[in-house]
Design an enzyme around this catalytic site. Structure first.
Site, mmCIF file in Angstrom:
data_model
loop_
_atom_site.group_PDB
_atom_site.id
_atom_site.type_symbol
_atom_site.label_atom_id
_atom_site.label_comp_id
_atom_site.label_asym_id
_atom_site.label_seq_id
_atom_site.Cartn_x
_atom_site.Cartn_y
_atom_site.Cartn_z
ATOM 1 N N ASP A 48 0.832 -1.203 0.000
ATOM 2 C CA ASP A 48 0.000 0.000 0.000
ATOM 3 C C ASP A 48 0.865 1.252 0.000
ATOM 4 O OD1 ASP A 48 -2.275 -1.481 0.027
ATOM 5 O OD2 ASP A 48 -2.783 -1.099 2.121
ATOM 6 N N LYS A 70 -4.218 3.087 -2.639
ATOM 7 C CA LYS A 70 -4.981 3.311 -1.414
ATOM 8 C C LYS A 70 -4.794 4.693 -0.836
ATOM 9 C CE LYS A 70 -7.164 -0.531 -0.088
ATOM 10 N NZ LYS A 70 -6.511 -1.491 0.736
ATOM 11 N N MET A 187 -7.069 8.975 9.833
ATOM 12 C CA MET A 187 -7.711 9.504 8.624
ATOM 13 C C MET A 187 -8.573 10.726 8.919
ATOM 14 S SD MET A 187 -8.637 5.836 6.852
ATOM 15 C CE MET A 187 -8.882 4.949 8.377
HETATM 16 N N1 SAH Z 1 -3.308 0.044 9.472
HETATM 17 C C1 SAH Z 1 -2.754 1.360 9.734
HETATM 18 C C2 SAH Z 1 -3.771 2.464 9.533
HETATM 19 C C3 SAH Z 1 -4.262 2.605 8.126
HETATM 20 S S1 SAH Z 1 -5.360 3.958 7.946
HETATM 21 C C4 SAH Z 1 -2.187 1.396 11.156
HETATM 22 O O1 SAH Z 1 -2.389 0.452 11.926
HETATM 23 O O2 SAH Z 1 -1.500 2.368 11.479
HETATM 24 C C5 SAH Z 1 -4.255 5.241 7.452
HETATM 25 C C6 SAH Z 1 -4.165 6.305 8.526
HETATM 26 O O3 SAH Z 1 -3.231 5.917 9.535
HETATM 27 C C7 SAH Z 1 -3.637 7.630 8.023
HETATM 28 O O4 SAH Z 1 -4.632 8.397 7.394
HETATM 29 C C8 SAH Z 1 -3.182 8.268 9.318
HETATM 30 O O5 SAH Z 1 -4.278 8.739 10.063
HETATM 31 C C9 SAH Z 1 -2.608 7.062 10.068
HETATM 32 N N2 SAH Z 1 -1.151 6.962 9.885
HETATM 33 C C10 SAH Z 1 -0.488 5.912 9.382
HETATM 34 N N3 SAH Z 1 0.851 6.128 9.393
HETATM 35 C C11 SAH Z 1 1.019 7.365 9.916
HETATM 36 C C12 SAH Z 1 2.171 8.172 10.189
HETATM 37 N N4 SAH Z 1 3.410 7.746 9.929
HETATM 38 N N5 SAH Z 1 1.975 9.399 10.716
HETATM 39 C C13 SAH Z 1 0.737 9.840 10.984
HETATM 40 N N6 SAH Z 1 -0.381 9.120 10.760
HETATM 41 C C14 SAH Z 1 -0.252 7.899 10.238
#
Ligand code: SAH
Length: 265
Positions: A48, A70, A187
């Site tokens: 992704d 995505k 998100m």
């Molecule tokens: N499965 C992932 C989440 C996927 S949804 C997890 O467990 O982290 C994607 C969202 O995750 C983004 O829109 C943001 O809100 C958050 N996110 C993921 N990586 C991030 C990062 N390095 N810094 C800030 N937010 C992050």
């Protein structure tokens, strides 16, 4: 020879297998040892948008790389296409790594993908990853719980729902304004103004602490701390871009004392 598959039926050795692997929030050092070991033997990887280049560097050069997209509004492969692709690759006998940002079971549709694999009789394993709430809050110096401020922590998605009457995150706002808890919003960047307005409308103090973290755990990490009233405007003028994590709660005030991570410039 046969080995047990996750639903305890047996599959023949030599058949393909899908490894649903959590890649963590960005810093490759946050990968688990199991993720690194499994990535090293991948024939093909389906990854992704949130998976960082530093993480992809652990793949063997011979592994085929398929980008599944995505990004918001940019679904390079639709979910059904991804599901079908994983089934097809595994049926070709390949060791397939399905790489997802953070943890595959938290806002990652990992469960949906596994349901399709289970239906098709494809063997799979899951490798947990450090979810953004955990990794990003740590690197921002914001403990999600603290005995003086928060005994509960909620993970919610701020993804906007559009109906003909309103555009809003579809959340239980009253539950989100309870005292002594931290709310982590995934998100939530595009819905930030709406989120702050709804929290205040449902009883939160207008000066209640809120933080936003862009690119947490990486060299481009940015943290902004403010209040429900002033943060949306300040985020606009500072030019925050996805991915961003939002943290609401009194623990946010600890950032001033506990921030430790200095992103490389
Ligand atoms: N499965 C992932 C989440 C996927 S949804 C997890 O467990 O982290 C994607 C969202 O995750 C983004 O829109 C943001 O809100 C958050 N996110 C993921 N990586 C991030 C990062 N390095 N810094 C800030 N937010 C992050």
């Amino acid at each position: 020879m046969t080995i047990p598959s996750p639903d305890n039926t047996s599959v023949s050795v030599g058949q393909g297998r899908v490894y649903l692997v959590g890649a963590g929030p960005g810093d490759p050092e946050l990968l688990t040892l199991r993720a690194v070991r499994i990535m090293a033997k991948a024939d093909v990887v389906v990854y992704d948008h949130l998976v960082s280049d530093g993480v992809l560097a652990f793949l063997p050069p011979k592994a085929e790389r398929i980008y599944a997209g995505k990004r918001r509004n940019e679904h390079t492969l639709r979910q059904e296409q991804i599901n079908a692709l994983l089934v097809k690759l595994a049926q070709q006998g390949k060791q397939v790594v399905r790489l997802k940002g953070g943890d595959p079971f938290i806002f990652g549709r990992g469960g949906e993908e596994l349901q399709e694999l289970a239906k098709a009789g494809v063997a799979f394993e899951v490798v947990p990853g450090i979810t953004a709430a955990s990794g990003v809050s740590n690197y921002a110096g914001i403990p999600l719980t603290h005995r003086d401020y928060a005994q509960t922590c909620l993970f919610v998605t701020g993804h906007l729902k559009e109906t003909k009457d309103f555009v809003s995150a579809d959340l239980d706002w009253l539950a989100l304004t309870r005292p002594r808890q931290t709310v982590v919003i995934y998100m939530g960047l595009s819905g930030l103004s709406d989120i702050c307005r709804q929290l205040i409308a449902h009883g939160a103090q207008p000066d209640f602490p809120i933080a936003i973290v862009q690119d947490g755990t990486t060299a481009t990490q940015k943290v902004l701390v403010g209040t429900l009233t002033d943060l949306p405007e300040r985020v606009k003028t500072s030019g925050f871009t996805s991915p961003c994590l939002i943290i609401v709660g009194e623990v946010v005030n600890l950032h001033r004392e506990l921030a430790w991570y200095v992103p490389a410039s």
